[in-house]
Design an enzyme around this catalytic site. Structure first.
Site, PDB file in Angstrom:
ATOM      1  N   GLU A 310       0.824  -1.214   0.000  1.00  0.00           N
ATOM      2  CA  GLU A 310       0.000   0.000   0.000  1.00  0.00           C
ATOM      3  C   GLU A 310       0.857   1.262   0.000  1.00  0.00           C
ATOM      4  OE1 GLU A 310      -2.711  -0.727   3.349  1.00  0.00           O
ATOM      5  OE2 GLU A 310      -4.022  -1.807   1.960  1.00  0.00           O
ATOM      6  N   ASP A 389      -8.680  -8.884   3.342  1.00  0.00           N
ATOM      7  CA  ASP A 389      -8.494  -7.807   4.308  1.00  0.00           C
ATOM      8  C   ASP A 389      -9.679  -7.683   5.272  1.00  0.00           C
ATOM      9  OD1 ASP A 389      -7.431  -5.657   5.575  1.00  0.00           O
ATOM     10  OD2 ASP A 389      -7.740  -4.224   3.958  1.00  0.00           O
ATOM     11  N   GLU A 417     -13.149  -2.377  11.441  1.00  0.00           N
ATOM     12  CA  GLU A 417     -12.985  -1.606  10.204  1.00  0.00           C
ATOM     13  C   GLU A 417     -14.045  -1.931   9.153  1.00  0.00           C
ATOM     14  OE1 GLU A 417      -9.148  -2.073   8.400  1.00  0.00           O
ATOM     15  OE2 GLU A 417      -9.713  -0.933   6.625  1.00  0.00           O
TER      16      GLU A 417
HETATM   17  O1  GCW Z   1      -7.275  -2.779   5.623  1.00  0.00           O
HETATM   18  C1  GCW Z   1      -6.230  -1.957   5.372  1.00  0.00           C
HETATM   19  C2  GCW Z   1      -6.584  -0.691   6.049  1.00  0.00           C
HETATM   20  C3  GCW Z   1      -5.410   0.217   6.162  1.00  0.00           C
HETATM   21  C4  GCW Z   1      -4.337  -0.547   6.914  1.00  0.00           C
HETATM   22  C5  GCW Z   1      -3.996  -1.790   6.121  1.00  0.00           C
HETATM   23  C6  GCW Z   1      -2.967  -2.666   6.826  1.00  0.00           C
HETATM   24  C7  GCW Z   1      -2.747   0.349   8.427  1.00  0.00           C
HETATM   25  O2  GCW Z   1      -7.601  -0.090   5.327  1.00  0.00           O
HETATM   26  O3  GCW Z   1      -5.820   1.366   6.851  1.00  0.00           O
HETATM   27  O4  GCW Z   1      -3.209   0.254   7.126  1.00  0.00           O
HETATM   28  O5  GCW Z   1      -5.126  -2.565   5.956  1.00  0.00           O
HETATM   29  O6  GCW Z   1      -3.384  -3.621   7.457  1.00  0.00           O
HETATM   30  O7  GCW Z   1      -1.797  -2.393   6.738  1.00  0.00           O
END
Ligand code: GCW
Length: 842
Positions: A310, A389, A417
């Site tokens: 990311e 995720d 989340e």
């Molecule tokens: O799910 C995603 C989240 C990000 C997060 C990432 C991760 C901290 O939206 O906000 O970053 O995973 O786990 O690294």
């Protein structure tokens, strides 16, 4: 029966000495460690509890054990134990490590082979005296034993003839926080950071200490305090003493401090021209950095690394592997006993969505499986439980069975989340249990995930559990009064993954709300129902949560996952839905599993319904094992889920007067909001699939809302209609908002149904960039007014902002004029979606 106000009921019960939880208001700050006074009957069974507690040796951690015991007993029994250094001439409670207790109570250690943080709770006759013993091999184990003892009392369990050992399943039982140094928390929903403020560690770390105490009470022994999207600043020389202050706050509770580090730190803050893990200067830099840290924090636990993920920099910059990056840090930590958690969350977020063979779910395995045996033994690969995720439902990550010579930890998410952000009730232990119990067929016998991560299956020296928690400064830690059940449940499962969800729910409820059976049964039932309910009105059949993945991850956003590189695709089109991940015709993801698992998912017939769309692309008319078509399942589950969410409100209302008012009201508010938002979800998802598939709901519900009056059809003054994007997040795709010049707006309609009692729901949009005011008038009489001041994750009207205001008990007559007035404020234009009028039962 006449209805008495809660205070009167409490008073009456008090006279009867039943002392319910409603005796005083509670903020939730004490979570499950309330030590509320026991009623007389319960207290009676502890009448013979010794008056003395003995701790023979002191240390930062050991000190907490008698202090906690004294605090708990005082709270529950109103007695203050005397503290002694040695056996008194009377019955006593003895606390200590096995070696501390050896001289007075020899041979304890041999009992059940307790090791590491495991503990013994036992009654023994010593020199003719009745002693209650709490003992462990480690100092923190003694503390865990004390918490277990107090928990028993709080749940009114007997302590007589106590003979119990508990042994945690894995050495790693950690939590991560995603706190930024400016005090904001990534994916945190309960206020700002308890650790950081304005770029520094907070001056007052009281909450950090209280958090560590809560963690210790459920056996958590490590905490990484900053965001995995790490600011290199945490490693700057002048920041280290600040970290040491957090470590000091943690230490009495046996919670070791960890931080997330950015692998580019040697370059960004270290002044080197590289962060290549194979460059000798880089390894020297890390070695020196950890020498400095351990000088200040001798019990520093280690670091967490997110790299090549990311947008984070990583070893890929130099063509190096995650093993190279993990090992250079691990070797610097090794002399001090520290560990590296290297996250397997490494994937390309710019995947070509037009290539049907591309699949983000494959990334973790593709990146890490080839490196099995390349990681040092103080590296632990931290693997999210599913391959994508933290969606509302995912299969288990195949990487767990893809690493045999590498330490592993499972990463779970307590912060909700993708599961309602603590505005929706979603008790996650049942989901985690499914993951932990899933047999990956990685050996001769069963190899459930829980055995792999704890190191048993592949005989690894270490491994275990990590959860992202993201508590904040909100008094009750996680904002929703029932959300702490997830943190409690996580800790309990990390300690013993064989516990069942029901037991966890009941334990937590008793500790948090008291032992009244109706309260226990109702709340634990609500908890246990809540994940399936949330799943039903959000993402069905393994398609993902179907939330807005490009923004808040909160409200509905069915299409947001498509046609972009993030790879959370469900591939829904006019004909069908689902990601084909089979070996035969799809991305081949299923082949990352061992043969028996791969075989199950490869076949449509043997894939369980709840994961069908994760593994297969099917027509909407495909018939599930349940006998329903996919499309009808989508409609039915969303209607069922929304109805069940409404039912949670009713269940909670049955507890009025039985739980303290403060937590009762706050929970009620959130559940009522959830019930409204579940309808927003239901309608958005159903309408999207109806529009896309063209297949009608057999039961005629989707697209038909007989009780609904669209605001755009009302008589408007100052209000103007507009199209909401995406259209399914507003009823009929349209809403109204105050025109830019309007100070005050109104939408008026005439009631044309039979006279009677009704409830009126006003669906409006509550954004976080303004506080509009609303009034509802019946004729000239104001029947309700409110301010749209919630801080939902929304700056425009849509599924994140859509909120219901329910006005109950209105006597309406045909011809009545109903007028909704809005006063906009800031960028929030007092937007409205629709009104619904329901008959109330006579
Ligand atoms: O799910 C995603 C989240 C990000 C997060 C990432 C991760 C901290 O939206 O906000 O970053 O995973 O786990 O690294």
């Amino acid at each position: 029966m006449p209805r008495f106000p809660p205070a009167l009921i409490c008073g009456a019960l008090l006279l009867l000495s039943l002392r319910p939880a409603c005796a005083h208001a509670e903020t939730g700050a004490q979570a499950w460690l309330r030590y509320a006074p026991l009623n007389q009957e319960a207290a009676r069974q502890y009448a013979n509890l010794p008056a003395v507690v003995v701790l023979r040796r002191d240390s930062a951690v050991l000190r907490s054990a008698p202090a906690e015991l004294i605090r708990g007993v005082r709270g529950m029994l109103g007695r203050t134990l005397r503290e002694e250094k040695d056996l008194p001439g009377e019955n006593a409670i003895l606390l200590g490590t096995f070696s501390d207790l050896q001289p007075v109570a020899p041979g304890l250690a041999s009992r059940g082979g307790i090791h590491d943080d495991g503990f013994l709770l036992a009654t023994r006759k010593l020199h003719g005296l009745d002693c209650l013993i709490v003992a462990s091999a480690t100092e923190r184990g003694v503390l865990y034993g004390v918490f277990a003892l107090l928990g028993k009392m709080a749940r009114n369990e007997s302590l007589s003839a106590l003979e119990e050992t508990q042994q945690p399943t894995a050495p790693i039982r950690w939590v991560d926080q995603w706190d930024n140094l400016d005090g904001r928390i990534e994916r945190g929903y309960a206020g700002p950071s308890i650790f950081f403020e304005n770029g520094s560690v907070r001056a007052d770390l009281t909450r950090a200490g209280e958090y560590a105490r809560l963690l210790a009470s459920i056996g958590i022994n490590g905490c990484a305090i900053n965001n995995v999207n790490a600011n290199p600043r945490v490693l700057e020389d002048d920041f280290l003493p600040q970290l040491a202050r957090v470590a000091n706050a943690f230490r009495p509770w046996g919670v070791r401090l960890s931080i997330a580090v950015d692998v580019s730190s040697p370059q960004v803050i270290g002044g080197l021209d590289t962060f290549d893990p194979l460059d000798a200067r880089v390894s020297e830099w890390w070695a020196k950095k950890f020498d400095d840290i351990y000088r200040l924090i001798p019990d520093f636990a280690g670091v967490v690394v997110k790299a090549d993920s990311e947008g984070r920099l990583g070893p890929a910059t130099y063509g190096r592997t995650p093993a190279d990056a993990a090992n250079v840090i691990a070797r610097a930590l090794k002399p001090h006993g520290g560990i590296v958690f290297y996250r397997a969350f490494v994937y390309n977020h710019q995947l070509d969505w037009q290539n049907p063979k591309n699949d983000r779910a494959k990334a973790a395995y593709d990146n890490f499986h080839p490196l099995d045996d390349k990681f040092d033994d103080n590296v632990i690969i931290q693997i999210k439980h599913g391959p994508i995720d933290f969606q509302v439902r995912e299969p288990v990550s195949p990487l767990f069975s893809g690493l045999e010579k590498t330490n592993e930890a499972i990463e779970l998410q307590v912060t909700q989340e993708y599961t309602g952000q603590q505005r929706h009730l979603c008790f996650l232990p049942p989901m985690w249990k499914e993951v932990l119990d899933f047999d990956l067929h990685a050996g001769d016998g069963p190899t459930p995930v829980k055995d792999i991560v704890s190191g048993k299956t592949f005989h690894r020296p270490t491994g275990g559990f990590v959860a992202v928690v993201n508590v904040g400064m909100d008094k009750n830690w996680l904002a929703h009064p029932l959300a702490m059940a997830n943190l409690y449940g996580y800790g309990r499962l990390a300690w013993n993954p064989n516990l069942d969800s029901k037991q966890i729910a009941e334990e937590w409820t008793r500790l948090t709300f008291g032992n009244e059976p109706l309260v226990e049964n109702t709340i634990s039932r609500m908890l246990l129902e809540s994940w399936p309910i949330y799943e039903r009105y959000t993402g069905p059949l393994g398609a993902g949560t179907l939330t807005d993945i490009l923004g808040s991850h909160y409200g509905p956003g069915v299409e947001s996952s498509e046609r972009n590189g993030w790879g959370q695709w469900h591939r829904a089109d006019h004909q069908g839905v689902g990601m084909d991940r089979t070996a035969a015709t799809g991305t081949g993801y299923v082949e990352q599993y061992r043969a028996p698992v791969a075989k199950m998912y490869e076949s449509l017939k043997t894939t369980p319904d709840e994961l069908l769309l994760f593994f297969h692309h099917v027509p909407y008319t495909y018939v599930l094992h349940s006998g329903k078509t996919v499309i009808q399942h989508i409609y039915d589950s969303h209607y069922d889920g929304a109805e069940e969410a409404a039912n949670l409100v009713k269940q909670w209302q049955s507890l009025e007067g039985r739980v303290d008012e403060e937590r009762y009201e706050e929970t009620l508010k959130r559940l009522a909001y959830q019930a409204g938002h579940a309808i927003v979800w239901r309608d958005a998802v159903c309408n999207w699939f109806f529009r896309t598939s063209g297949i009608a709901d057999q039961r005629g519900r989707v697209g038909h809302y007989p009780d609904r009056i669209e605001v755009e059809a009302m008589q408007l003054a100052g209000y103007v209609p507009f199209d909401v994007i995406p259209q399914e997040t507003a009823s009929g795709g349209k809403a109204i908002e105050c025109a830019p010049s309007a100070q005050k707006c109104a939408a008026t309609f005439r009631f044309d149904r039979a006279a009677g009692w009704y409830e009126l729901d006003v669906e409006y949009f509550d954004q976080n960039n303004g506080q509009s005011k609303f009034r509802v008038l019946l004729g000239d009489q104001v029947v309700d007014e409110w301010v749209a001041d919630d801080l939902l994750p929304a700056t425009k009207p849509g599924g994140d902002a859509s909120t219901r205001r329910r006005i109950s008990g209105l006597a309406l007559r045909p011809g009545d004029k109903i007028r909704i007035e809005g006063i906009p404020e800031g960028e929030e234009r007092a937007a409205l979606d629709y009104v619904e009028i329901h008959t109330l039962p006579q």
